[in-house]
Design an enzyme around this catalytic site. Structure first.
Site, PDB file in Angstrom:
ATOM      1  CG  MET A  30      -1.898  -1.198   1.160  1.00 52.75           C
ATOM      2  SD  MET A  30      -3.437  -0.927   2.042  1.00 52.75           S
ATOM      3  CE  MET A  30      -2.847  -0.638   3.684  1.00 52.75           C
ATOM      4  CG  HIS A  37       6.960  -2.068   2.096  1.00 51.37           C
ATOM      5  ND1 HIS A  37       6.877  -0.932   2.855  1.00 51.37           N
ATOM      6  CD2 HIS A  37       5.738  -2.636   2.133  1.00 51.37           C
ATOM      7  CE1 HIS A  37       5.651  -0.810   3.334  1.00 51.37           C
ATOM      8  NE2 HIS A  37       4.943  -1.833   2.917  1.00 51.37           N
ATOM      9  CD  GLN A  61      -6.004  -3.678   2.849  1.00 50.49           C
ATOM     10  OE1 GLN A  61      -5.877  -4.161   1.732  1.00 50.49           O
ATOM     11  NE2 GLN A  61      -5.039  -3.756   3.759  1.00 50.49           N
ATOM     12  CE  LYS A 149       3.938  -4.310  11.259  1.00 54.96           C
ATOM     13  NZ  LYS A 149       2.818  -3.962  10.533  1.00 54.96           N
ATOM     14  CG  ASP A 150       0.926  -6.931   8.060  1.00 47.51           C
ATOM     15  OD1 ASP A 150       0.288  -6.315   8.935  1.00 47.51           O
ATOM     16  OD2 ASP A 150       1.748  -6.375   7.312  1.00 47.51           O
ATOM     17  NE  ARG A 187      -2.850   1.738   9.780  1.00 52.22           N
ATOM     18  CZ  ARG A 187      -3.254   0.690   9.047  1.00 52.22           C
ATOM     19  NH1 ARG A 187      -2.578  -0.434   9.076  1.00 52.22           N
ATOM     20  NH2 ARG A 187      -4.333   0.773   8.286  1.00 52.22           N
TER      21      ARG A 187
HETATM   22  O1  PAF Z   1      -0.016  -5.571   3.637  1.00 53.78           O
HETATM   23  C1  PAF Z   1      -0.469  -4.704   2.867  1.00 53.78           C
HETATM   24  O2  PAF Z   1       0.174  -3.689   2.568  1.00 53.78           O
HETATM   25  C2  PAF Z   1      -1.854  -4.890   2.278  1.00 53.78           C
HETATM   26  O3  PAF Z   1      -2.717  -5.503   3.182  1.00 53.78           O
HETATM   27  C3  PAF Z   1      -1.855  -5.635   0.928  1.00 53.78           C
HETATM   28  C4  PAF Z   1      -1.350  -7.061   1.074  1.00 53.78           C
HETATM   29  C5  PAF Z   1      -0.996  -4.885  -0.073  1.00 53.78           C
HETATM   30  C6  PAF Z   1      -3.285  -5.705   0.372  1.00 53.78           C
HETATM   31  O4  PAF Z   1      -3.812  -4.443   0.182  1.00 53.78           O
END
Ligand code: PAF
Length: 279
Positions: A30, A37, A61, A149-150, A187
């Site tokens: 995002m 990233h 989302q 992390k997610d 964030r």
């Molecule tokens: O982790 C993220 O940045 C978002 O949830 C993703 C996987 C790009 C989906 O919008």
């Protein structure tokens, strides 16, 4: 690096790569990129012939009271960082391109989507799974890279890839942390100096849990109570959840063992931070 905004244009680039038998690595984001990233981008570049990165702040989302409008965005900076990494294509669609008028189709991953973060963010994983499946269908990657992390997101998307027979290898890459231990997140930019200090309680509580587990403690209630106590001592912190769960089912475990996921979400002021470790 080519910036592509339209789905048909990206699909035709993908067809060209496929016709030459090139493997495709994909890093959906995002934006507001950080080292976390970039570690995914580097992993993709190592594994695949061509790497595609997407930047799309996905409206489906975010809950109605969440930070969709204020989510940090800086396209020029992100594009510069990706250019330096030597990325082939940056996919940068707008909301109308991804969800044209009359859009009706959503993906739900029962019941993984309702646990942990899903409890306080209803609809969040439905939005994530939907946009990622759409992106997968556009990019048709061989490999897709997500950060640990997610963790719940990565587990749900790996489940989706298996359940829907997508020929995509979902790779989950290690958490990247700031020097002081804070897990990197777009964030984190919301945190003031005192909040940032309070945010360190998440990684500190995980380190303390690891020390206890390494010393032989296996009872989830003992480990989780100690974590809760440590975080509750931070006046700016409000715990959303702290759980020890099975990596596949996300069900709470009776005993901590290798592969158990210890995950937590904590509000620091208005900012909700998450962190985790896999034992
Ligand atoms: O982790 C993220 O940045 C978002 O949830 C993703 C996987 C790009 C989906 O919008």
């Amino acid at each position: 690096m080519k910036v592509i905004k339209s789905i048909p244009a990206l699909k035709s680039a993908v067809r060209r790569w496929k016709s030459k038998n090139r493997t495709i690595g994909f890093v959906p984001t995002m934006g507001y990129l950080h080292e976390g990233h970039l570690s995914l981008v580097r992993a993709s570049k190592k594994k695949a012939d061509v790497t595609v990165v997407s930047i799309f702040v996905n409206p489906t989302q975010f809950g109605p009271k969440e930070d969709f409008r204020t989510y940090p965005r800086d396209f020029e900076r992100d594009a510069g960082l990706l250019e330096k990494e030597g990325i082939a294509v940056l996919f940068y669609p707008d909301a109308e391109e991804m969800y044209p008028g009359g859009y009706k189709t959503y993906v739900e991953i029962y019941d993984l989507q309702d646990k942990l973060c899903g409890r306080s963010r209803p609809g969040h994983f439905r939005g994530v799974s939907t946009v990622v499946l759409k992106l997968f269908n556009i990019v048709r990657p061989d490999y897709a890279f997500f950060g640990q992390k997610d963790a719940q997101q990565a587990i749900i998307l790996r489940r989706m890839a298996r359940d829907l027979d997508l020929d995509i290898c979902v790779e989950i890459m290690p958490i990247v942390r700031e020097a002081d231990g804070l897990a990197m997140s777009s964030r984190n930019t919301y945190l003031g100096p005192d909040e940032r200090k309070a945010g360190l309680s998440l990684s500190r509580s995980l380190r303390q849990a690891k020390t206890r587990i390494d010393a032989g403690e296996r009872r989830p209630d003992v480990i989780l109570s100690a974590m809760k106590e440590m975080i509750a001592a931070e006046p700016l912190a409000m715990i959303d959840y702290i759980e020890a769960v099975d990596m596949d089912t996300l069900e709470p475990v009776k005993e901590i063992s290798e592969g158990t996921l210890i995950a937590l979400a904590v509000f620091i002021g208005k900012t909700r931070l998450i962190d985790n470790m896999i034992v």
